[in-house]
Scaffold this motif. Structure first.
Motif, PDB file in Angstrom:
ATOM      1  N   LYS A 230       0.833  -1.202   0.000  1.00 25.99           N
ATOM      2  CA  LYS A 230       0.000   0.000   0.000  1.00 25.99           C
ATOM      3  C   LYS A 230       0.872   1.258   0.000  1.00 25.99           C
ATOM      4  N   SER A 231       0.561   2.199  -0.845  1.00 28.31           N
ATOM      5  CA  SER A 231       1.281   3.471  -0.894  1.00 28.31           C
ATOM      6  C   SER A 231       0.781   4.387   0.214  1.00 28.31           C
ATOM      7  N   PRO A 232       1.674   5.246   0.758  1.00 25.90           N
ATOM      8  CA  PRO A 232       1.227   6.204   1.767  1.00 25.90           C
ATOM      9  C   PRO A 232       0.136   7.113   1.202  1.00 25.90           C
ATOM     10  N   ARG A 233      -0.769   7.552   2.059  1.00 30.69           N
ATOM     11  CA  ARG A 233      -1.872   8.412   1.618  1.00 30.69           C
ATOM     12  C   ARG A 233      -1.332   9.721   1.038  1.00 30.69           C
ATOM     13  N   GLY A 234      -1.861  10.065  -0.142  1.00 28.64           N
ATOM     14  CA  GLY A 234      -1.458  11.308  -0.803  1.00 28.64           C
ATOM     15  C   GLY A 234      -0.218  11.182  -1.660  1.00 28.64           C
ATOM     16  N   ARG A 235       0.354   9.969  -1.755  1.00 28.34           N
ATOM     17  CA  ARG A 235       1.556   9.775  -2.557  1.00 28.34           C
ATOM     18  C   ARG A 235       1.249   8.831  -3.710  1.00 28.34           C
ATOM     19  N   ALA A 236       1.878   9.090  -4.814  1.00 25.93           N
ATOM     20  CA  ALA A 236       1.688   8.226  -5.980  1.00 25.93           C
ATOM     21  C   ALA A 236       2.681   7.075  -5.980  1.00 25.93           C
ATOM     22  N   LYS A 237       3.844   7.315  -5.346  1.00 26.26           N
ATOM     23  CA  LYS A 237       4.860   6.269  -5.372  1.00 26.26           C
ATOM     24  C   LYS A 237       4.765   5.396  -4.122  1.00 26.26           C
ATOM     25  N   PRO A 238       5.284   4.182  -4.204  1.00 27.37           N
ATOM     26  CA  PRO A 238       5.237   3.275  -3.048  1.00 27.37           C
ATOM     27  C   PRO A 238       6.035   3.827  -1.878  1.00 27.37           C
ATOM     28  N   ALA A 239       5.772   3.235  -0.692  1.00 30.68           N
ATOM     29  CA  ALA A 239       6.482   3.664   0.517  1.00 30.68           C
ATOM     30  C   ALA A 239       7.948   3.289   0.436  1.00 30.68           C
ATOM     31  N   GLU A 240       8.750   4.028   1.150  1.00 33.56           N
ATOM     32  CA  GLU A 240      10.178   3.746   1.207  1.00 33.56           C
ATOM     33  C   GLU A 240      10.417   2.400   1.905  1.00 33.56           C
ATOM     34  N   PRO A 241      11.498   1.697   1.535  1.00 34.82           N
ATOM     35  CA  PRO A 241      11.788   0.397   2.172  1.00 34.82           C
ATOM     36  C   PRO A 241      11.897   0.483   3.701  1.00 34.82           C
ATOM     37  N   GLU A 242      12.456   1.622   4.216  1.00 33.52           N
ATOM     38  CA  GLU A 242      12.590   1.758   5.660  1.00 33.52           C
ATOM     39  C   GLU A 242      11.221   1.793   6.336  1.00 33.52           C
ATOM     40  N   GLN A 243      10.268   2.497   5.684  1.00 36.79           N
ATOM     41  CA  GLN A 243       8.924   2.562   6.248  1.00 36.79           C
ATOM     42  C   GLN A 243       8.242   1.187   6.222  1.00 36.79           C
ATOM     43  N   VAL A 244       8.416   0.460   5.129  1.00 32.12           N
ATOM     44  CA  VAL A 244       7.830  -0.883   5.026  1.00 32.12           C
ATOM     45  C   VAL A 244       8.407  -1.797   6.101  1.00 32.12           C
ATOM     46  N   GLU A 245       9.756  -1.703   6.278  1.00 28.18           N
ATOM     47  CA  GLU A 245      10.413  -2.566   7.273  1.00 28.18           C
ATOM     48  C   GLU A 245       9.938  -2.229   8.682  1.00 28.18           C
ATOM     49  N   ALA A 246       9.746  -0.942   8.982  1.00 29.12           N
ATOM     50  CA  ALA A 246       9.269  -0.536  10.308  1.00 29.12           C
ATOM     51  C   ALA A 246       7.861  -1.069  10.558  1.00 29.12           C
ATOM     52  N   LYS A 247       6.989  -0.969   9.554  1.00 29.65           N
ATOM     53  CA  LYS A 247       5.629  -1.505   9.708  1.00 29.65           C
ATOM     54  C   LYS A 247       5.656  -3.024   9.872  1.00 29.65           C
ATOM     55  N   ARG A 248       6.560  -3.677   9.102  1.00 33.56           N
ATOM     56  CA  ARG A 248       6.647  -5.137   9.201  1.00 33.56           C
ATOM     57  C   ARG A 248       7.068  -5.567  10.610  1.00 33.56           C
ATOM     58  N   ARG A 249       8.058  -4.860  11.175  1.00 35.33           N
ATOM     59  CA  ARG A 249       8.503  -5.188  12.536  1.00 35.33           C
ATOM     60  C   ARG A 249       7.402  -4.927  13.551  1.00 35.33           C
ATOM     61  N   ALA A 250       6.652  -3.838  13.372  1.00 38.05           N
ATOM     62  CA  ALA A 250       5.567  -3.523  14.312  1.00 38.05           C
ATOM     63  C   ALA A 250       4.479  -4.600  14.259  1.00 38.05           C
ATOM     64  N   VAL A 251       4.141  -5.056  13.047  1.00 35.30           N
ATOM     65  CA  VAL A 251       3.112  -6.085  12.916  1.00 35.30           C
ATOM     66  C   VAL A 251       3.596  -7.403  13.512  1.00 35.30           C
ATOM     67  N   GLN A 252       4.852  -7.775  13.265  1.00 32.15           N
ATOM     68  CA  GLN A 252       5.383  -9.015  13.817  1.00 32.15           C
ATOM     69  C   GLN A 252       5.446  -8.967  15.338  1.00 32.15           C
TER      70      GLN A 252
END
Length: 342
Positions: A230-252
């Motif tokens: 999922k892309s961040p709200r208001g952005r056309a490009k995908p989220a940065e890898p650091e943001q994806v990794e942070a969300k992945r760690r939070a979910v795990q």
């Protein structure tokens, strides 16, 4: 309170503590004494630690063995942990006549020793039928009650009819009120039987735990996939890898926390409590055996039971289970069941 009543309370408290496994140092006539308590007795008396002061006075620290205080209530908590005991007997039953060599040969398998019958005697044997209440508390609860009978002479578990179903049973007023020595073995056998008795409940809890774990993982894995694509709200490009990794760690991390809560919810606590002990004295036949293993020799006794009209099993010296297939050690000629011998 009269001196006679106080002496009776002193003797009762001492015997009760000793029956619960305490070491008591309180000579008759002394106003104070002490006791070292096992954990279960300390918990029943709500004592911190294992040392307990004993006193005939209704004040101060310790256990007040005096009717002016809460002695009756606290001693009742110790008594509640004791099974109710009934002593009964059957005076006469038919005993098998004739040579028992063939009966013993058909009943038992001797795996590694020579066994010879030396004598047959008519005896009276006490059988201890312990009734247990068992429960397992988890996300759900399971309870049952079950009996377990031991030959008090041989220590072997036997299957006999319910003593109260015998038409000629009667109270045994001459039985000695000593604590039964079969309790540790009965408790060990009852604990070993619990998984078998509760097998359906345990299987159901395992299935429910596996189902709930699967649902949690499916839900949080879906969150992970959503975070990765999922892309961040208001952005056309995908989220940065650091943001994806942070969300992945939070979910795990949240998944691990939820799984831990689930394990705690399904954690099982088993309780086994003796309810009743029925001591029944019966006539029986004692069959004396001479067992020779290599150069060592030892005497054993097996019993012919008049209720079942069969030979009773022997008790394995290692696991304590009853067996009709016996092996023996080389030096001490200790009896082993086939499983322990193997």
């Amino acid at each position: 309170m009269t001196a006679g009543i106080q002496d009776d309370l002193h003797a009762f408290a001492t015997r009760l503590l000793e029956r619960r496994g305490a070491l008591v140092d309180w000579p008759p006539g002394d106003a104070e004494g002490s006791a070292v308590l096992p954990d279960d007795a300390a918990a029943a008396l709500e004592v911190d630690g294992q040392w307990l002061r004993l006193s005939t006075e209704p004040y101060g620290e310790g256990w007040h063995v005096n009717l002016a205080g809460d002695f009756l209530e606290t001693s009742g908590r110790l008594l509640q942990q004791e099974p109710r005991v009934g002593t009964f007997q059957v005076k006469e039953l038919y005993l098998k006549r004739g040579d028992l060599d063939e009966t013993v040969r058909r009943a038992f398998t001797w795996l590694n020793a020579q066994v010879r019958l030396t004598a047959t005697r008519a005896v009276r044997v006490e059988y201890h039928t312990w009734w247990f209440q068992a429960s397992i508390a988890s996300e759900d609860r399971w309870e049952t009650r079950f009996p377990l009978t031991l030959n008090a002479s041989s220590g072997a578990e036997v299957e006999i009819p319910d003593p109260f179903g015998l038409w000629d049973i009667e109270p045994n007023t001459s039985a000695q009120p000593q604590p039964p020595a079969t309790w540790p073995h009965a408790e060990a056998l009852a604990k070993a039987r619990l998984p078998q008795l509760a097998a359906d409940f345990l299987r159901r809890m395992d299935d429910r735990l596996a189902r709930d774990r699967k649902r949690l993982r499916e839900y949080y894995n879906a969150l992970l996939r959503e975070a990765e694509h999922k892309s961040p709200r208001g952005r056309a490009k995908p989220a940065e890898p650091e943001q994806v990794e942070a969300k992945r760690r939070a979910v795990q991390l949240e998944l691990r926390r939820k799984l831990g809560e689930l394990d705690e919810r399904y954690r099982m606590e088993a309780v086994l409590k003796p309810l009743v002990l029925v001591r029944t004295e019966l006539p029986a036949l004692a069959v004396d055996l001479s067992v020779q293993r290599k150069r060592a020799r030892r005497a054993y006794t097996v019993y012919w039971n008049p209720l079942t009209k069969h030979m009773e099993p022997l008790r394995c010296s290692r696991c304590g289970r009853a067996t009709f297939s016996a092996a023996f050690t080389d030096d001490e000629v200790e009896l082993l069941c086939a499983g322990c011998a193997g």
